[in-house]
Design a protein around this motif. Structure first.
Motif, mmCIF file in Angstrom:
data_model
loop_
_atom_site.group_PDB
_atom_site.id
_atom_site.type_symbol
_atom_site.label_atom_id
_atom_site.label_comp_id
_atom_site.label_asym_id
_atom_site.label_seq_id
_atom_site.Cartn_x
_atom_site.Cartn_y
_atom_site.Cartn_z
ATOM 1 N N ALA A 43 0.830 -1.203 0.000
ATOM 2 C CA ALA A 43 0.000 0.000 0.000
ATOM 3 C C ALA A 43 0.867 1.256 0.000
ATOM 4 C CB ALA A 43 -0.928 -0.006 1.210
ATOM 5 N N LEU A 44 1.936 1.257 0.799
ATOM 6 C CA LEU A 44 2.816 2.427 0.846
ATOM 7 C C LEU A 44 3.489 2.661 -0.504
ATOM 8 C CD1 LEU A 44 4.429 1.975 4.376
ATOM 9 C CD2 LEU A 44 2.613 3.540 3.702
ATOM 10 N N THR A 45 3.900 1.596 -1.156
ATOM 11 C CA THR A 45 4.514 1.738 -2.482
ATOM 12 C C THR A 45 3.513 2.291 -3.478
ATOM 13 O OG1 THR A 45 5.986 -0.107 -2.035
ATOM 14 C CG2 THR A 45 5.683 0.492 -4.329
ATOM 15 N N THR A 46 2.282 1.829 -3.431
ATOM 16 C CA THR A 46 1.260 2.303 -4.358
ATOM 17 C C THR A 46 0.974 3.782 -4.152
ATOM 18 O OG1 THR A 46 0.264 0.107 -4.336
ATOM 19 C CG2 THR A 46 -1.091 1.912 -5.182
ATOM 20 N N VAL A 47 0.753 4.178 -2.912
ATOM 21 C CA VAL A 47 0.461 5.588 -2.620
ATOM 22 C C VAL A 47 1.675 6.462 -2.929
ATOM 23 C CG1 VAL A 47 -0.111 7.207 -0.773
ATOM 24 C CG2 VAL A 47 -1.297 5.018 -0.937
ATOM 25 N N GLY A 48 2.855 6.010 -2.555
ATOM 26 C CA GLY A 48 4.070 6.775 -2.847
ATOM 27 C C GLY A 48 4.291 6.924 -4.346
ATOM 28 N N SER A 55 4.568 10.096 -8.912
ATOM 29 C CA SER A 55 4.351 10.257 -10.352
ATOM 30 C C SER A 55 3.628 11.561 -10.655
ATOM 31 C CB SER A 55 3.566 9.074 -10.904
ATOM 32 O OG SER A 55 2.293 8.994 -10.290
ATOM 33 N N ALA A 56 2.715 11.960 -9.783
ATOM 34 C CA ALA A 56 2.046 13.252 -9.984
ATOM 35 C C ALA A 56 3.067 14.384 -9.885
ATOM 36 C CB ALA A 56 0.937 13.433 -8.961
ATOM 37 N N ASN A 60 1.184 19.040 -19.178
ATOM 38 C CA ASN A 60 -0.033 19.805 -18.902
ATOM 39 C C ASN A 60 -1.286 19.162 -19.506
ATOM 40 O OD1 ASN A 60 0.396 20.302 -21.560
ATOM 41 N ND2 ASN A 60 0.641 22.513 -21.369
ATOM 42 N N ASN A 61 -1.124 18.054 -20.187
ATOM 43 C CA ASN A 61 -2.257 17.315 -20.734
ATOM 44 C C ASN A 61 -2.730 16.350 -19.653
ATOM 45 O OD1 ASN A 61 -3.854 15.338 -21.946
ATOM 46 N ND2 ASN A 61 -2.823 15.535 -23.918
ATOM 47 N N PRO A 62 -3.978 16.469 -19.194
ATOM 48 C CA PRO A 62 -4.422 15.609 -18.091
ATOM 49 C C PRO A 62 -4.391 14.117 -18.437
ATOM 50 C CG PRO A 62 -6.275 16.858 -18.985
ATOM 51 C CD PRO A 62 -5.030 17.384 -19.632
ATOM 52 N N TYR A 63 -4.638 13.772 -19.708
ATOM 53 C CA TYR A 63 -4.599 12.368 -20.093
ATOM 54 C C TYR A 63 -3.164 11.836 -20.070
ATOM 55 C CZ TYR A 63 -9.379 13.222 -21.548
ATOM 56 O OH TYR A 63 -10.699 13.552 -21.565
ATOM 57 N N ALA A 64 -2.239 12.638 -20.573
ATOM 58 C CA ALA A 64 -0.837 12.235 -20.551
ATOM 59 C C ALA A 64 -0.334 12.133 -19.118
ATOM 60 C CB ALA A 64 0.019 13.224 -21.348
ATOM 61 N N ALA A 65 -0.751 13.082 -18.276
ATOM 62 C CA ALA A 65 -0.346 13.036 -16.861
ATOM 63 C C ALA A 65 -0.904 11.776 -16.202
ATOM 64 C CB ALA A 65 -0.827 14.283 -16.134
ATOM 65 N N GLY A 66 -2.139 11.429 -16.535
ATOM 66 C CA GLY A 66 -2.739 10.224 -15.965
ATOM 67 C C GLY A 66 -2.019 8.966 -16.421
ATOM 68 N N ILE A 67 -1.671 8.893 -17.698
ATOM 69 C CA ILE A 67 -0.932 7.743 -18.218
ATOM 70 C C ILE A 67 0.436 7.660 -17.555
ATOM 71 C CG2 ILE A 67 0.144 6.754 -20.279
ATOM 72 C CD1 ILE A 67 -2.775 6.442 -20.492
ATOM 73 N N ALA A 68 1.113 8.818 -17.447
ATOM 74 C CA ALA A 68 2.434 8.834 -16.797
ATOM 75 C C ALA A 68 2.317 8.370 -15.356
ATOM 76 C CB ALA A 68 3.042 10.237 -16.874
ATOM 77 N N ALA A 69 1.310 8.875 -14.645
ATOM 78 C CA ALA A 69 1.109 8.473 -13.252
ATOM 79 C C ALA A 69 0.842 6.974 -13.151
ATOM 80 C CB ALA A 69 -0.051 9.261 -12.644
ATOM 81 N N LEU A 70 0.008 6.463 -14.041
ATOM 82 C CA LEU A 70 -0.315 5.042 -14.023
ATOM 83 C C LEU A 70 0.918 4.188 -14.276
ATOM 84 C CD1 LEU A 70 -2.527 2.887 -13.839
ATOM 85 C CD2 LEU A 70 -2.842 3.131 -16.297
ATOM 86 N N ILE A 96 4.052 4.987 -13.785
ATOM 87 C CA ILE A 96 4.989 5.074 -12.662
ATOM 88 C C ILE A 96 4.483 4.264 -11.475
ATOM 89 C CG2 ILE A 96 6.035 6.661 -11.003
ATOM 90 C CD1 ILE A 96 6.184 8.688 -13.348
ATOM 91 N N VAL A 97 3.183 4.290 -11.225
ATOM 92 C CA VAL A 97 2.620 3.488 -10.129
ATOM 93 C C VAL A 97 2.833 1.999 -10.410
ATOM 94 C CG1 VAL A 97 0.464 2.780 -9.027
ATOM 95 C CG2 VAL A 97 0.942 5.190 -9.363
ATOM 96 N N ILE A 98 2.538 1.570 -11.614
ATOM 97 C CA ILE A 98 2.723 0.157 -11.954
ATOM 98 C C ILE A 98 4.195 -0.225 -11.837
ATOM 99 C CG2 ILE A 98 2.613 -1.513 -13.850
ATOM 100 C CD1 ILE A 98 0.036 -0.062 -14.750
ATOM 101 N N GLY A 99 5.073 0.640 -12.324
ATOM 102 C CA GLY A 99 6.506 0.368 -12.220
ATOM 103 C C GLY A 99 6.983 0.292 -10.789
ATOM 104 N N SER A 100 6.483 1.194 -9.941
ATOM 105 C CA SER A 100 6.923 1.163 -8.543
ATOM 106 C C SER A 100 6.392 -0.074 -7.823
ATOM 107 C CB SER A 100 6.501 2.448 -7.821
ATOM 108 O OG SER A 100 5.091 2.586 -7.812
#
Length: 144
Positions: A89-94, A99-100, A109-119, A121-125
């Motif tokens: 859980a800590l890894t997921t939240v971190g 990533s944000a 500044n594209n919300p879709y690109a930011a969401g993909i990047a965040a996703l 990075i979360v999956i990678g972490s």
């Protein structure tokens, strides 16, 4: 569909399409997936023979289960700790907040690109955490 399947089987077994039969290429002596393409046509014979070999390998691999020696029932148990103490859980939240923050630093500044990047990075972490803690392992099948 039933009629098409019947035509397919009857034509391949009886040699109705090209005069070549399935038994000419697969029998007690022969195992010729490249030549067997002549039952229907001759294009892409090597490609389709590769599919045949891959599928046959998968069937043979499924026949005998592989026993992984380092996995124990205790290692497969779920974490029995509160979420605030869970490494997963800590890894997921971190990863989510990290990533944000990284998206802001990179100027996405594209919300879709930011969401993909965040996703990503979360999956990678999460994947990195699982590998580092030994919960995931990579095994290679022995060469034949």
């Amino acid at each position: 569909m039933a009629t098409a399947i019947r035509i397919l089987f009857d034509g391949m077994i009886g040699g109705l399409f090209t005069g070549k039969k399935l038994a000419d290429y697969f029998n007690q002596v022969a195992n010729d997936p490249v030549g067997a393409r002549a039952i229907i046509s001759t294009d892409k014979a090597s490609l389709i023979a590769g599919y045949y070999r891959s599928f046959l390998d998968a069937l043979e691999a499924a026949r005998s289960p592989v026993r992984v020696t380092d996995v124990t029932p205790d290692a497969a148990k779920a974490e029995d700790v509160p979420a605030s103490q869970s490494g997963t859980a800590l890894t997921t939240v971190g990863g989510l907040f990290g990533s944000a923050g990284l998206s802001v630093v990179l100027g996405v500044n594209n919300p879709y690109a930011a969401g993909i990047a965040a996703l990503l990075i979360v999956i990678g972490s999460i994947a990195a955490f699982m590998f580092v803690t030994g919960r995931w392992s990579v095994y290679r099948a022995p060469a034949r």
